[in-house]
Design an enzyme around this catalytic site. Structure first.
Site, PDB file in Angstrom:
ATOM      1  N   ALA A  15       0.820  -1.223   0.000  1.00  0.00           N
ATOM      2  CA  ALA A  15       0.000   0.000   0.000  1.00  0.00           C
ATOM      3  C   ALA A  15       0.848   1.265   0.000  1.00  0.00           C
ATOM      4  O   ALA A  15       0.322   2.359   0.177  1.00  0.00           O
ATOM      5  CB  ALA A  15      -0.950  -0.013   1.200  1.00  0.00           C
ATOM      6  N   SER A  16       2.148   1.140  -0.208  1.00  0.00           N
ATOM      7  CA  SER A  16       2.996   2.334  -0.162  1.00  0.00           C
ATOM      8  C   SER A  16       2.910   3.161  -1.444  1.00  0.00           C
ATOM      9  O   SER A  16       3.378   4.288  -1.484  1.00  0.00           O
ATOM     10  CB  SER A  16       4.456   1.927   0.102  1.00  0.00           C
ATOM     11  OG  SER A  16       4.880   0.958  -0.835  1.00  0.00           O
ATOM     12  N   ARG A  17       2.322   2.575  -2.499  1.00  0.00           N
ATOM     13  CA  ARG A  17       2.172   3.335  -3.755  1.00  0.00           C
ATOM     14  C   ARG A  17       1.195   2.622  -4.678  1.00  0.00           C
ATOM     15  O   ARG A  17       0.665   1.552  -4.339  1.00  0.00           O
ATOM     16  CB  ARG A  17       3.508   3.549  -4.454  1.00  0.00           C
ATOM     17  CG  ARG A  17       4.229   2.261  -4.814  1.00  0.00           C
ATOM     18  CD  ARG A  17       5.666   2.588  -5.218  1.00  0.00           C
ATOM     19  NE  ARG A  17       6.554   1.482  -4.989  1.00  0.00           N
ATOM     20  CZ  ARG A  17       6.964   0.623  -5.928  1.00  0.00           C
ATOM     21  NH1 ARG A  17       6.545   0.765  -7.164  1.00  0.00           N
ATOM     22  NH2 ARG A  17       7.787  -0.346  -5.630  1.00  0.00           N
ATOM     23  N   ASN A  90      -2.230  -7.390  -2.475  1.00  0.00           N
ATOM     24  CA  ASN A  90      -1.955  -6.514  -3.622  1.00  0.00           C
ATOM     25  C   ASN A  90      -0.459  -6.444  -3.972  1.00  0.00           C
ATOM     26  O   ASN A  90      -0.123  -6.252  -5.139  1.00  0.00           O
ATOM     27  CB  ASN A  90      -2.485  -5.108  -3.310  1.00  0.00           C
ATOM     28  CG  ASN A  90      -1.950  -4.077  -4.278  1.00  0.00           C
ATOM     29  OD1 ASN A  90      -2.414  -3.959  -5.417  1.00  0.00           O
ATOM     30  ND2 ASN A  90      -0.941  -3.319  -3.851  1.00  0.00           N
ATOM     31  N   SER A 146      -4.147 -10.597 -12.483  1.00  0.00           N
ATOM     32  CA  SER A 146      -3.762  -9.840 -13.679  1.00  0.00           C
ATOM     33  C   SER A 146      -4.360 -10.446 -14.943  1.00  0.00           C
ATOM     34  O   SER A 146      -4.501 -11.671 -15.045  1.00  0.00           O
ATOM     35  CB  SER A 146      -2.243  -9.828 -13.824  1.00  0.00           C
ATOM     36  OG  SER A 146      -1.859  -9.227 -15.042  1.00  0.00           O
ATOM     37  N   TYR A 159       5.728 -13.976 -14.104  1.00  0.00           N
ATOM     38  CA  TYR A 159       4.675 -13.064 -13.633  1.00  0.00           C
ATOM     39  C   TYR A 159       3.298 -13.606 -14.033  1.00  0.00           C
ATOM     40  O   TYR A 159       2.394 -13.699 -13.198  1.00  0.00           O
ATOM     41  CB  TYR A 159       4.895 -11.671 -14.224  1.00  0.00           C
ATOM     42  CG  TYR A 159       3.839 -10.664 -13.822  1.00  0.00           C
ATOM     43  CD1 TYR A 159       3.909 -10.005 -12.597  1.00  0.00           C
ATOM     44  CD2 TYR A 159       2.756 -10.386 -14.663  1.00  0.00           C
ATOM     45  CE1 TYR A 159       2.925  -9.085 -12.223  1.00  0.00           C
ATOM     46  CE2 TYR A 159       1.777  -9.470 -14.297  1.00  0.00           C
ATOM     47  CZ  TYR A 159       1.877  -8.824 -13.075  1.00  0.00           C
ATOM     48  OH  TYR A 159       0.896  -7.923 -12.706  1.00  0.00           O
ATOM     49  N   LYS A 163       0.309 -15.035 -11.436  1.00  0.00           N
ATOM     50  CA  LYS A 163      -1.045 -14.484 -11.344  1.00  0.00           C
ATOM     51  C   LYS A 163      -2.089 -15.552 -11.668  1.00  0.00           C
ATOM     52  O   LYS A 163      -3.172 -15.575 -11.059  1.00  0.00           O
ATOM     53  CB  LYS A 163      -1.185 -13.277 -12.273  1.00  0.00           C
ATOM     54  CG  LYS A 163      -0.318 -12.095 -11.859  1.00  0.00           C
ATOM     55  CD  LYS A 163      -0.634 -11.613 -10.454  1.00  0.00           C
ATOM     56  CE  LYS A 163       0.104 -10.342 -10.079  1.00  0.00           C
ATOM     57  NZ  LYS A 163      -0.265  -9.815  -8.763  1.00  0.00           N
TER      58      LYS A 163
HETATM   59  N1  LIG Z   1       0.293  -1.756 -12.858  1.00  0.00           N
HETATM   60  C1  LIG Z   1      -0.261  -2.640 -13.665  1.00  0.00           C
HETATM   61  O1  LIG Z   1      -0.329  -2.428 -14.902  1.00  0.00           O
HETATM   62  C2  LIG Z   1      -0.862  -3.907 -13.099  1.00  0.00           C
HETATM   63  C3  LIG Z   1      -1.677  -4.685 -13.935  1.00  0.00           C
HETATM   64  C4  LIG Z   1      -2.247  -5.853 -13.445  1.00  0.00           C
HETATM   65  C5  LIG Z   1      -2.004  -6.241 -12.139  1.00  0.00           C
HETATM   66  N2  LIG Z   1      -1.202  -5.480 -11.341  1.00  0.00           N
HETATM   67  C6  LIG Z   1      -0.957  -5.955  -9.980  1.00  0.00           C
HETATM   68  O2  LIG Z   1      -1.418  -5.003  -9.049  1.00  0.00           O
HETATM   69  C7  LIG Z   1      -0.610  -5.052  -7.867  1.00  0.00           C
HETATM   70  C8  LIG Z   1      -0.088  -3.657  -7.536  1.00  0.00           C
HETATM   71  O3  LIG Z   1       0.659  -3.211  -8.661  1.00  0.00           O
HETATM   72  P1  LIG Z   1       1.228  -1.716  -8.804  1.00  0.00           P
HETATM   73  O4  LIG Z   1       1.234  -1.439 -10.240  1.00  0.00           O
HETATM   74  O5  LIG Z   1       0.550  -0.800  -7.852  1.00  0.00           O
HETATM   75  O6  LIG Z   1       2.742  -1.972  -8.350  1.00  0.00           O
HETATM   76  P2  LIG Z   1       3.865  -0.970  -7.810  1.00  0.00           P
HETATM   77  O7  LIG Z   1       3.517   0.434  -8.079  1.00  0.00           O
HETATM   78  O8  LIG Z   1       5.153  -1.506  -8.333  1.00  0.00           O
HETATM   79  O9  LIG Z   1       3.806  -1.222  -6.212  1.00  0.00           O
HETATM   80  C9  LIG Z   1       4.148  -2.487  -5.708  1.00  0.00           C
HETATM   81  C10 LIG Z   1       3.890  -2.560  -4.220  1.00  0.00           C
HETATM   82  O10 LIG Z   1       4.283  -3.890  -3.777  1.00  0.00           O
HETATM   83  C11 LIG Z   1       5.224  -3.766  -2.711  1.00  0.00           C
HETATM   84  N3  LIG Z   1       6.268  -4.787  -2.824  1.00  0.00           N
HETATM   85  C12 LIG Z   1       7.070  -5.012  -3.903  1.00  0.00           C
HETATM   86  N4  LIG Z   1       7.944  -5.987  -3.602  1.00  0.00           N
HETATM   87  C13 LIG Z   1       7.693  -6.384  -2.328  1.00  0.00           C
HETATM   88  C14 LIG Z   1       8.291  -7.339  -1.453  1.00  0.00           C
HETATM   89  N5  LIG Z   1       9.347  -8.090  -1.810  1.00  0.00           N
HETATM   90  N6  LIG Z   1       7.791  -7.460  -0.200  1.00  0.00           N
HETATM   91  C15 LIG Z   1       6.739  -6.703   0.191  1.00  0.00           C
HETATM   92  N7  LIG Z   1       6.153  -5.773  -0.584  1.00  0.00           N
HETATM   93  C16 LIG Z   1       6.630  -5.608  -1.828  1.00  0.00           C
HETATM   94  C17 LIG Z   1       5.854  -2.375  -2.860  1.00  0.00           C
HETATM   95  O11 LIG Z   1       6.273  -1.942  -1.582  1.00  0.00           O
HETATM   96  P3  LIG Z   1       7.624  -1.032  -1.354  1.00  0.00           P
HETATM   97  O12 LIG Z   1       7.729  -0.090  -2.516  1.00  0.00           O
HETATM   98  O13 LIG Z   1       7.365  -0.375  -0.039  1.00  0.00           O
HETATM   99  O14 LIG Z   1       8.762  -2.008  -1.287  1.00  0.00           O
HETATM  100  C18 LIG Z   1       4.681  -1.560  -3.408  1.00  0.00           C
HETATM  101  O15 LIG Z   1       3.876  -1.083  -2.354  1.00  0.00           O
HETATM  102  C19 LIG Z   1       0.497  -6.075  -8.158  1.00  0.00           C
HETATM  103  O16 LIG Z   1       0.166  -7.326  -7.615  1.00  0.00           O
HETATM  104  C20 LIG Z   1       0.517  -6.141  -9.666  1.00  0.00           C
HETATM  105  O17 LIG Z   1       1.008  -7.374 -10.146  1.00  0.00           O
HETATM  106  C21 LIG Z   1      -0.632  -4.321 -11.794  1.00  0.00           C
END
Ligand SMILES: NC(=O)c1ccc[n+]([C@@H]2O[C@H](COP(=O)([O-])OP(=O)(O)OC[C@H]3O[C@@H](n4cnc5c(N)ncnc54)[C@H](OP(=O)(O)O)[C@@H]3O)[C@@H](O)[C@H]2O)c1
Length: 254
Positions: A15-17, A90, A146, A159, A163
């Site tokens: 949830a940090s971003r 998430n 995903s 990946y 998913k």
């Molecule tokens: N963006 C897309 O196009 C998309 C599409 C389909 C599905 N999704 C899915 O939606 C979810 C969120 O994606 P997002 O785009 O918001 O990703 P993001 O902006 O890269 O953020 C990822 C988050 O996961 C945390 N994280 C990463 N590695 C971690 C680890 N080793 N341990 C604990 N926490 C970890 C990060 O925390 P820190 O930064 O604090 O380490 C951050 O809060 C993911 O599961 C992704 O696969 C995304």
């Protein structure tokens, strides 16, 4: 704060971003106390927490690159916040490792890395959260999957597989946990405007990616968050075992 999620405790991982931060905001706006999990970026998580409406929110760190450590996160949330009503898995990572361009060591390293965070971490959290929810008489688990699980991820096959595994885990647990009044659902977004997708969306490929949807854009994080908020708040017990596409009609499953 009033709302459908008043007196509910929700844990949102990652949830940090990005999508996780938007989910935390949507749940808090509907009255929930939110456990804001982060992996490494404490400063960003503190900012998310400071911007949330309502009260009772708390921050929790945990690195899922060793999924064996994940269940401790649920214990800490329950200790600190008193209960757990909704778990949103998430947090996730994407790693490119296209088959013909990496050596065998790199190929397997990426598989282990991605499966640990994207599948084993959520599996561990589901187990510890379910134990807590069974004792409480019910709860909800929402897993962020995903579109790539269905459409394929040629440059990041681990990946896509992680998913697909998460979707399948959600469906298996929906059956196993239904008698305990715990509903389990996955959502499957297409591209979303976040850091994870920025290299592709900001580059030359961005135009073609946006063109995949008849809306000629990708999703905003708040659109995923609103769907998750609905799933967290609904009293529809029968809404379980589903995988909900949020992809702007860019990929239609039959
Ligand atoms: N963006 C897309 O196009 C998309 C599409 C389909 C599905 N999704 C899915 O939606 C979810 C969120 O994606 P997002 O785009 O918001 O990703 P993001 O902006 O890269 O953020 C990822 C988050 O996961 C945390 N994280 C990463 N590695 C971690 C680890 N080793 N341990 C604990 N926490 C970890 C990060 O925390 P820190 O930064 O604090 O380490 C951050 O809060 C993911 O599961 C992704 O696969 C995304």
């Amino acid at each position: 704060m009033s709302g459908a999620l008043q007196n509910k405790v929700c844990l949102v991982t990652g949830a940090s971003r990005g999508i996780g931060a938007a989910i935390a905001a949507a749940l808090a706006a509907d009255g929930a106390s939110v456990g804001i999990h982060y992996g490494s970026d404490q400063q960003a998580a503190e900012k998310v927490a400071a911007d949330l409406p309502g009260t009772g929110h708390a921050l929790f760190a945990a690195d899922f690159s060793d999924a064996d450590l994940a269940p401790d996160l649920v214990d800490r949330v329950v200790q600190s916040m008193g209960r757990l009503d909704v778990l949103v898995n998430n947090a996730g990572i994407y790693r490119a490792h296209s088959l013909l361009n990496v050596d065998a060591g790199e190929w397997m390293k990426r598989w282990r890395e991605v499966l640990e965070v994207n599948l084993f971490g959520p599996a561990a959290l589901c187990q510890s959260a379910a134990a807590c929810m069974v004792a409480q008489g019910g709860g909800r688990i929402i897993n962020i999957g995903s579109r790539g699980a269905f459409r394929g991820e040629p440059d990041g096959p681990a990946y896509g597989a992680s998913k697909a595994g998460l979707h399948s885990l959600s469906q298996s647990l929906a059956v196993a946990l239904a008698p305990h009044n715990i509903q389990v659902v996955a959502v499957a977004p297409g591209f979303v405007e976040t850091d994870m997708a920025s290299a592709l969306l900001d580059g030359e490929s961005g135009v073609a990616i946006r063109g995949q949807s008849p809306l000629n854009r990708v999703a905003r994080p708040d659109e995923i968050a609103e769907t998750v908020r609905f799933l967290a708040a609904t009293e529809a017990q029968f809404l379980t075992g589903a995988i909900i596409d949020i992809n702007g009609a860019s990929y239609l499953r039959t």
